[in-house]
Design a protein around this motif. Structure first.
Motif, mmCIF file in Angstrom:
data_model
loop_
_atom_site.group_PDB
_atom_site.id
_atom_site.type_symbol
_atom_site.label_atom_id
_atom_site.label_comp_id
_atom_site.label_asym_id
_atom_site.label_seq_id
_atom_site.Cartn_x
_atom_site.Cartn_y
_atom_site.Cartn_z
ATOM 1 N N VAL A 1 3.440 17.921 -9.444
ATOM 2 C CA VAL A 1 2.922 16.854 -10.309
ATOM 3 C C VAL A 1 4.053 16.107 -11.028
ATOM 4 C CG1 VAL A 1 1.495 16.322 -12.333
ATOM 5 C CG2 VAL A 1 0.735 18.073 -10.727
ATOM 6 N N SER A 2 4.975 16.869 -11.659
ATOM 7 C CA SER A 2 5.959 16.178 -12.518
ATOM 8 C C SER A 2 7.147 15.675 -11.704
ATOM 9 C CB SER A 2 6.389 17.036 -13.709
ATOM 10 O OG SER A 2 6.542 18.375 -13.383
ATOM 11 N N ASP A 3 6.845 14.678 -10.873
ATOM 12 C CA ASP A 3 7.867 14.053 -10.039
ATOM 13 C C ASP A 3 8.713 13.084 -10.863
ATOM 14 O OD1 ASP A 3 6.642 11.249 -9.976
ATOM 15 O OD2 ASP A 3 4.983 12.454 -9.250
ATOM 16 N N ILE A 4 9.742 12.535 -10.247
ATOM 17 C CA ILE A 4 10.682 11.665 -10.983
ATOM 18 C C ILE A 4 9.998 10.408 -11.550
ATOM 19 C CG2 ILE A 4 11.541 10.636 -8.814
ATOM 20 C CD1 ILE A 4 14.188 10.151 -10.248
ATOM 21 N N GLY A 5 9.012 9.882 -10.836
ATOM 22 C CA GLY A 5 8.309 8.680 -11.327
ATOM 23 C C GLY A 5 7.512 9.004 -12.582
ATOM 24 N N PHE A 6 6.791 10.104 -12.514
ATOM 25 C CA PHE A 6 5.958 10.553 -13.634
ATOM 26 C C PHE A 6 6.843 10.871 -14.847
ATOM 27 C CE2 PHE A 6 3.350 14.182 -15.456
ATOM 28 C CZ PHE A 6 2.264 13.415 -15.834
ATOM 29 N N ARG A 7 7.953 11.558 -14.600
ATOM 30 C CA ARG A 7 8.864 11.915 -15.713
ATOM 31 C C ARG A 7 9.489 10.652 -16.319
ATOM 32 N NH1 ARG A 7 12.880 14.482 -13.325
ATOM 33 N NH2 ARG A 7 11.953 14.840 -11.300
ATOM 34 N N THR A 8 9.760 9.651 -15.480
ATOM 35 C CA THR A 8 10.351 8.404 -15.991
ATOM 36 C C THR A 8 9.367 7.697 -16.920
ATOM 37 O OG1 THR A 8 11.620 8.136 -13.959
ATOM 38 C CG2 THR A 8 11.368 6.175 -15.321
ATOM 39 N N ILE A 9 8.115 7.547 -16.451
ATOM 40 C CA ILE A 9 7.119 6.836 -17.268
ATOM 41 C C ILE A 9 6.901 7.588 -18.583
ATOM 42 C CG2 ILE A 9 4.756 5.862 -17.348
ATOM 43 C CD1 ILE A 9 6.198 4.715 -14.954
ATOM 44 N N ALA A 10 6.781 8.926 -18.492
ATOM 45 C CA ALA A 10 6.568 9.723 -19.713
ATOM 46 C C ALA A 10 7.753 9.550 -20.667
ATOM 47 C CB ALA A 10 6.381 11.194 -19.357
ATOM 48 N N SER A 11 8.971 9.560 -20.120
ATOM 49 C CA SER A 11 10.171 9.439 -20.969
ATOM 50 C C SER A 11 10.249 8.063 -21.621
ATOM 51 C CB SER A 11 11.437 9.680 -20.149
ATOM 52 O OG SER A 11 11.342 10.922 -19.508
ATOM 53 N N GLN A 12 9.794 7.032 -20.886
ATOM 54 C CA GLN A 12 9.817 5.677 -21.467
ATOM 55 C C GLN A 12 8.681 5.474 -22.468
ATOM 56 O OE1 GLN A 12 9.822 3.323 -17.879
ATOM 57 N NE2 GLN A 12 12.046 3.470 -17.634
ATOM 58 N N HIS A 13 7.750 6.444 -22.503
ATOM 59 C CA HIS A 13 6.608 6.342 -23.425
ATOM 60 C C HIS A 13 6.512 7.568 -24.328
ATOM 61 C CE1 HIS A 13 5.130 2.506 -22.020
ATOM 62 N NE2 HIS A 13 5.637 2.880 -20.863
#
Ligand code: FMN
Length: 306
Positions: free
Chosen positions: A20-32
């Protein structure tokens, strides 16, 4: 980062979630709003024998703030050795998984099976703590079938862990029932190292309840699925107006890193989470769940999210 430089006070953390916690998901979460993000759990044996195969799981994004690489295994020498691999050198800190309930992991004496073998768990933590100057955490559950979290947390501290994370359920509970926040408060009161509380934080009320335990940081897993901006929401910041744009960004980042055929299957669960609870989503769920094309799914999501 050196062990003594770690500060987890008031941090909001994206949980490790295998698959689940792929690089895209981690990026969006980190930017938010996510102040720290964990990798998916990484097998020490696999990394030592065939680092190329695990490489795709260790790619990080410049948006991630505090990057934690989570390892799992059952052999202290193999695990300690893995921490010197180039593959893991970009992480700011490491974490050992001692909470995974998956039968194939438990069967190997790994993950939460280590909560039934404190001498081995202690040996693993000591060996890994000696092998790195970086902060080293341990993530565990209440216990295998009963609550031993305070005893286990103290053992982690004495063995050299710099921080601990408690998902306050037993292995036997899986993901059922409720996380026991009293156990988190007891653990926090009984150790000196920072504690991250985890389990069932999905909104302001659960977040406040978790903070009331006195924990240093709060970790969120399922509450971020389909809603990686939950961290901003809990910090009282304004929510993204165009959610579809974030979904597109998630896909774009993954397309830079992965093969389209694999992604088509992989992304279905994220797409279903993104449209969960939205008006008109229920009729479209089947189409998304069986979609053979990412662009087709995006078209459907655009209609639902706009
Ligand atoms: C799909 C999925 C995969 C997970 N993978 C991991 C993992 O790789 N490592 C880990 O320590 N915990 C893993 N977990 C557990 C979560 O990190 C977290 O402890 C758990 O979901 C409880 O937190 P939550 O109520 O905020 O979801 C996983 C959970 C889910 C739902």
């Amino acid at each position: 980062m050196k062990k003594e430089e770690l500060n987890l006070k008031d941090l909001l953390v994206l949980a490790p979630m295998a698959g689940v916690s792929d690089i895209g998901f981690r990026t969006i979460a980190s930017q938010h709003g996510a102040d720290a993000s964990w990798s998916e759990m990484l097998s020490c044996r696999a990394m030592l024998h065939n680092p190329k195969k695990t490489e795709y799981m260790t790619v990080c994004s410049p948006s991630e703030k505090l990057k934690v690489g989570q390892i799992f295994g059952h052999e202290e020498d193999v695990m300690a050795k893995s921490l010197s691999l180039d593959l893991l050198s970009h992480y700011d800190a490491y974490d050992i998984n001692m909470g995974c309930p998956a039968p194939k992991i438990v069967k190997n004496g790994e993950g939460s099976a280590l909560m039934k073998n404190l001498p081995l768990a202690s040996k693993i933590i000591s060996a890994c703590a000696k092998a790195t100057d970086k902060p080293l955490g341990v993530k565990f559950r209440l216990g295998f079938d009963k609550d031993i979290s305070t005893e286990f947390g103290k053992m982690c501290e004495e063995s050299g862990a710099s921080f601990i994370t408690l998902h306050a359920r037993t292995t036997a509970m899986g993901y059922s029932g409720q996380a026991d926040y009293d156990a988190i408060a007891r653990l926090k009161a009984n150790v000196k190292i920072p504690v991250i509380g985890n389990g069932d934080v999905v909104d302001k009320t659960s977040f406040e309840n978790m903070k009331a335990t006195g924990v240093d940081g709060v970790m969120i897993g399922r509450g971020a699925c389909g809603k990686p901006w939950i961290f901003d929401e809990l910090k009282g910041k304004s929510l993204p107006k165009d959610r579809f744009k974030l979904v597109e960004r998630h896909v774009e980042i993954l397309r830079e890193n992965y093969d389209e055929k694999w992604l088509t299957m992989y992304l279905r669960k994220h797409f279903l989470w993104y449209c969960f609870g939205m008006e008109g989503a229920s009729e479209k769920r089947l189409a998304i769940a069986t979609s053979q094309s990412i662009n087709e799914s995006l078209k459907i999501l655009k209609e639902i999210l706009k």
